[in-house]
Design a protein around this motif. Structure first.
Motif, PDB file in Angstrom:
ATOM      1  N   PRO A   1      38.382  26.024  48.348  1.00  0.00           N
ATOM      2  CA  PRO A   1      39.189  26.379  47.170  1.00  0.00           C
ATOM      3  C   PRO A   1      40.653  25.973  47.303  1.00  0.00           C
ATOM      4  O   PRO A   1      41.261  25.530  46.335  1.00  0.00           O
ATOM      5  N   GLU A   2      41.194  26.072  48.508  1.00  0.00           N
ATOM      6  CA  GLU A   2      42.599  25.666  48.697  1.00  0.00           C
ATOM      7  C   GLU A   2      42.783  24.199  48.324  1.00  0.00           C
ATOM      8  O   GLU A   2      43.740  23.829  47.656  1.00  0.00           O
TER       9      GLU A   2
ATOM     10  N   GLU B   1      49.055  31.296  47.953  1.00  0.00           N
ATOM     11  CA  GLU B   1      47.814  31.021  48.682  1.00  0.00           C
ATOM     12  C   GLU B   1      48.104  30.410  50.051  1.00  0.00           C
ATOM     13  O   GLU B   1      47.462  30.731  51.043  1.00  0.00           O
ATOM     14  N   GLN B   2      49.071  29.510  50.087  1.00  0.00           N
ATOM     15  CA  GLN B   2      49.361  28.821  51.342  1.00  0.00           C
ATOM     16  C   GLN B   2      50.075  29.728  52.353  1.00  0.00           C
ATOM     17  O   GLN B   2      49.865  29.604  53.548  1.00  0.00           O
TER      18      GLN B   2
ATOM     19  N   ASP C   1      44.602  20.188  42.152  1.00  0.00           N
ATOM     20  CA  ASP C   1      44.898  20.510  40.769  1.00  0.00           C
ATOM     21  C   ASP C   1      46.408  20.487  40.535  1.00  0.00           C
ATOM     22  O   ASP C   1      46.898  19.948  39.545  1.00  0.00           O
ATOM     23  N   LEU C   2      47.129  21.057  41.469  1.00  0.00           N
ATOM     24  CA  LEU C   2      48.591  21.066  41.386  1.00  0.00           C
ATOM     25  C   LEU C   2      49.126  19.639  41.328  1.00  0.00           C
ATOM     26  O   LEU C   2      49.984  19.309  40.507  1.00  0.00           O
TER      27      LEU C   2
ATOM     28  N   ARG D   1      51.234  29.998  42.371  1.00  0.00           N
ATOM     29  CA  ARG D   1      49.938  30.436  42.889  1.00  0.00           C
ATOM     30  C   ARG D   1      49.607  29.746  44.210  1.00  0.00           C
ATOM     31  O   ARG D   1      49.167  30.374  45.170  1.00  0.00           O
ATOM     32  N   ASN D   2      49.848  28.439  44.245  1.00  0.00           N
ATOM     33  CA  ASN D   2      49.589  27.706  45.488  1.00  0.00           C
ATOM     34  C   ASN D   2      50.492  28.193  46.612  1.00  0.00           C
ATOM     35  O   ASN D   2      50.074  28.288  47.755  1.00  0.00           O
TER      36      ASN D   2
ATOM     37  N   LYS E   1      51.144  27.242  38.562  1.00  0.00           N
ATOM     38  CA  LYS E   1      50.313  26.640  39.629  1.00  0.00           C
ATOM     39  C   LYS E   1      51.097  26.544  40.923  1.00  0.00           C
ATOM     40  O   LYS E   1      50.560  26.761  42.004  1.00  0.00           O
ATOM     41  N   ILE E   2      52.369  26.189  40.786  1.00  0.00           N
ATOM     42  CA  ILE E   2      53.199  26.049  41.988  1.00  0.00           C
ATOM     43  C   ILE E   2      53.288  27.400  42.695  1.00  0.00           C
ATOM     44  O   ILE E   2      53.103  27.492  43.908  1.00  0.00           O
TER      45      ILE E   2
ATOM     46  N   HIS F   1      42.718  23.729  44.620  1.00  0.00           N
ATOM     47  CA  HIS F   1      43.941  24.188  43.960  1.00  0.00           C
ATOM     48  C   HIS F   1      45.104  23.226  44.191  1.00  0.00           C
ATOM     49  O   HIS F   1      45.861  22.933  43.269  1.00  0.00           O
ATOM     50  N   VAL F   2      45.243  22.742  45.417  1.00  0.00           N
ATOM     51  CA  VAL F   2      46.358  21.833  45.677  1.00  0.00           C
ATOM     52  C   VAL F   2      46.136  20.505  44.932  1.00  0.00           C
ATOM     53  O   VAL F   2      47.077  19.927  44.385  1.00  0.00           O
TER      54      VAL F   2
END
Ligand code: SF4
Ligand code: SF4
Lengths: 250, 503
Positions: B318-319, A10-11, B325-326, A6-7, A3-4, B322-323
């Motif tokens: 979605p961002e 994305e960022q 969720d993180l 993937r984020n 997750k880290i 996701h964050v």
């Protein structure tokens, strides 16, 4: 972990390339006003009357940017016959008088005291004091530490202890109840030190002018070196002013 | 309930229609109301016919108003009825020099001279700057120590002063002293021209510019007989929701930072800015200042603006998911968030907490549902699932509210195909001898403004209540028997306003 990552992807990379490259703000943002000197005096008077901050000097066709909250009401009259606002966020000045302007401000970099650049050019540590106001100025000062603005890449930081600071960055109209703490913080900063008045409140009392519970402007109690107008100043106004005034190679 | 007048949010009532009771009757009515699951929206003093009056605005599912006359003192309702009166009575003592007798915790609220020039209830000399003679609660004994913080804190934040009484790491009691941001707003609002009101109200709390100014403008509209177009209503509702999202996201970022989980802190910090920029798209200011005016909004909204907002939301939604969720699935975060700073439902109800702080403890009050204004009549309400009253619940409510708000804005965007026209601030003539209460669900919870006009149409009393006025006590309670190192986390999960409280 996934997750880290993937984020992170994305960022992506978000730091602004300002000041190397210019930056455009949305056309509704109100920066340095453009004053139309051929405007009918009756309209100028009308603008002055509607101005909630009493910031328009109608006889002189000037606006006091230290009082103005950039609410834009004067622009709405007669399709901006007297004033339209540009998107120029470069509005810092080193004197209070320069803010009472006809649409032009002296260039900060040329006028800034050269010894400040020599002293603080590579590293500037500021202690921020919030002295009344509405906290939007503080919020938009804080964002200078977010990835987009990333102030510390220029060697400028906000620090916790006044003993570690080179200067004071003040927001708010200096409420009566904050005056003592503000002066104590100023005293605790070693000399030579600089003082920055940020936002309409600290320059003139802002929306709270005439209240008996505020001091109504920082310069009444401390010598101010740099003024940054706005309500609140856009983070780019602050960034621009700090870079122009203090750093050697903005 | 003949002694209570039922009113509606934003409805003008004649001052003469407000029931006027003797103090014993008043005390009985209020005690009874509070005991039956009632809450206080406003409770303050004002002068009328050279007398001191107390006015109370109460709520259960409905809204009520009542008043009474008092002399220089009255029997404290905090002592006899409920903690819900605690802050209100201290404020009455400070603003009007009227003593609530036997008040168990009678202290200054903001440190200023009273409005009537009568002897100070607290014996302070306001000619000298704040002397810090505040009678702090103290605990004595072996191993007890006191920690004092502020008014100037370590970061770029507003001033306030906290005193912790601790045994080692454990906090027995936290006392919060305010007043440093006091700008005299309520008094100022009664003596300036009306054109200044929206700008001053936007400055009550900058992170709630939309919320407070909306309360102000709705009151001026009702008192001045101005109507607002449905299109403008949509934009105002959207702005209130954008303000909510920006702040909730900022706080989730701050909470991540406080448990040293830096990636979400950085991402949320940046995303918050995107929402502030959407307010700038609407009105030219990142905090939505200057957007709302009595009668509508200052800038038109057309396809350009609504298109930008629509696209941004599509990109960011979605961002954010996701964050979130993180953040919420990290065990290290859960370990720090869960069972930290718990405020039970019972305590929350006794104190009358509002907004996410109340919702997280299981109080389902949301002014958007109970007393809708603007477009909320036709929008879906919100209900949160997690109600444990801890930091985790308060963070989780934010997450759910963010998603709900995005959904509301998307719904509103579909309705606003038409161009929304702008309005300019016009001269308004206010209804004389009138009273109005406006309520909105700001991002921190219930905001309320109450205005009283005199027979010459001037505002005689302007009373403001920020949700923080209720909730600071909740923060103090959340620290009981916690470790002092949990303070930042508890504090951020409430994120209360200093300036909104100090006024
Ligand atoms: S933009 Fe400035 S000068 Fe114009 S009306 Fe607003 S406060 Fe006055
Ligand atoms: S200048 Fe404006 S934004 Fe800054 S503190 Fe004052 S009211 Fe708030």
């Amino acid at each position: 972990m996934l997750k880290i990552i993937r984020n992170r992807i994305e960022q992506g990379y978000r730091t602004s390339s300002y000041p190397k490259e210019p930056i455009d703000l949305y056309h509704r943002y109100r920066g340095l006003p453009i004053i139309h000197h051929t405007c009918d005096p009756a309209i100028v008077k009308q603008c002055a009357e509607i101005c909630p901050q009493d910031a328009i000097l109608s006889a002189e066709y000037k606006i006091d940017l230290g009082k103005c909250t950039f609410c834009g009401r004067c622009e709405e009259i007669a399709d901006g016959a007297f004033v339209t606002f540009s998107q120029d966020f470069a509005m810092g000045t080193e004197s209070r008088e320069a803010l009472i302007c006809d649409g032009f401000l002296p260039k900060l970099a040329e006028h800034s005291k050269q010894h400040f650049k020599k002293l603080f050019g590579r590293s500037l540590q500021l202690r921020q004091v919030s002295a009344g106001g509405c906290n939007a100025c503080e919020a938009d000062t804080n964002v200078l530490n977010t990835p987009f603005f990333d102030l510390s890449r220029f060697g400028i930081d906000f620090v916790a202890s006044p003993r570690h600071a080179d200067g004071l960055h003040v927001t708010g109209p200096v409420s009566r109840n904050m005056k003592t703490a503000l002066l104590a913080t100023y005293e605790a900063i070693p000399t030579p030190k600089i003082v920055i008045a940020s936002g309409a409140c600290s320059i003139s009392g802002g929306p709270f002018f005439d209240s008996t519970e505020i001091t109504g402007g920082l310069e009444k109690i401390l010598p101010v070196d740099l003024y940054i107008p706005g309500c609140p100043p856009h983070p780019l106004s602050t960034l621009h002013a700090l870079l122009q005034f203090f750093t050697k190679t903005p | 309930m003949a002694n209570l007048l039922q009113i509606h949010n934003g409805e003008v009532v004649k001052r003469s229609a407000i029931p006027l009771l003797s103090f014993p009757e008043f005390a009985e009515v209020l005690t009874d109301f509070i005991n039956r699951n009632g809450f206080i929206v406003q409770f303050f003093a004002y002068p009328q016919n050279r007398e001191n009056r107390l006015l109370a605005v109460l709520r259960n599912k409905q809204l009520y108003i009542t008043s009474c006359t008092v002399k220089e003192s009255f029997d404290s309702l905090t002592a006899s009825a409920s903690e819900k009166f605690h802050m209100f009575e201290r404020e009455i003592a400070e603003q009007y020099g009227i003593t609530p007798k036997n008040h168990p915790w009678l202290k200054m609220v903001r440190y200023h001279a009273n409005y009537r020039n009568v002897p100070d209830v607290f014996g302070n000399d306001y000619a000298v700057d704040i002397p810090g003679e505040y009678p702090y609660y103290e605990v004595e004994g072996d191993g007890i120590h006191e920690v004092a913080v502020g008014p100037v804190h370590a970061g770029i934040i507003e001033p306030g002063h906290f005193r912790f009484q601790c045994a080692g790491e454990e906090v027995f009691s936290l006392e919060i002293q305010h007043g440093y941001q006091h700008r005299g707003i309520e008094k100022l609002l009664t003596r300036v021209p009306l054109k200044r009101l929206p700008i001053i109200c936007e400055g009550i709390a900058g992170d709630t510019s939309i919320g407070h100014n909306l309360c102000c403008c709705q009151a001026l509209e009702a008192l001045g007989n101005l109507s607002v177009s449905p299109e403008a209503t949509i934009v105002r509702t959207m702005a209130l929701e954008l303000e909510r999202i920006a702040n909730h996201i900022g706080d989730l970022g701050a909470l991540s930072g406080d448990v040293a989980f830096n990636p979400p802190a950085a991402y949320f910090g940046r995303i918050r800015g995107e929402f502030l920029n959407l307010l700038l798209i609407l009105c030219g200011n990142r905090f939505g200042k200057s957007l709302i005016l009595p009668g509508g909004i200052s800038k038109s909204m057309n396809r350009e603006q609504s298109g930008i907002i629509k696209n941004k939301l599509r990109e960011l939604e979605p961002e954010i998911r996701h964050v979130c969720d993180l953040l919420f699935s990290a065990h290290t975060v859960q370990a720090r968030f869960e069972q930290t700073g718990t405020v039970s439902r019972e305590i929350a109800a006794r104190l009358g907490l509002v907004g996410y702080s109340g919702k997280a403890s299981g109080l389902d009050y949301d002014a958007r549902v109970f007393f809708p204004t603007e477009s909320y009549f036709s929008l879906e309400g919100y209900r949160n699932e997690i109600t444990n009253g801890d930091v985790n619940s308060r963070a989780w409510v934010r997450r759910e509210e963010i998603m709900h708000s995005i959904h509301l804005i998307n719904t509103l965007l579909k309705r606003s195909e038409e161009l929304c026209p702008k309005t300019t601030m016009t001269k308004i003539s206010l209804e004389p001898d009138a009273c109005i209460v406006t309520i909105n669900e700001g991002w921190r919870g219930e905001i309320s403004h109450c205005l009283l006009t005199d027979n010459s149409r001037k505002i005689e009393r302007y009373k403001i209540k920020d949700p923080s006025f209720h909730n600071w006590t909740g923060l103090a309670m959340s620290l009981r028997n916690q470790e002092i190192s949990d303070f930042p986390l508890c504090n951020k999960s409430f994120n209360l306003s200093y300036c909104g409280f100090d006024l």
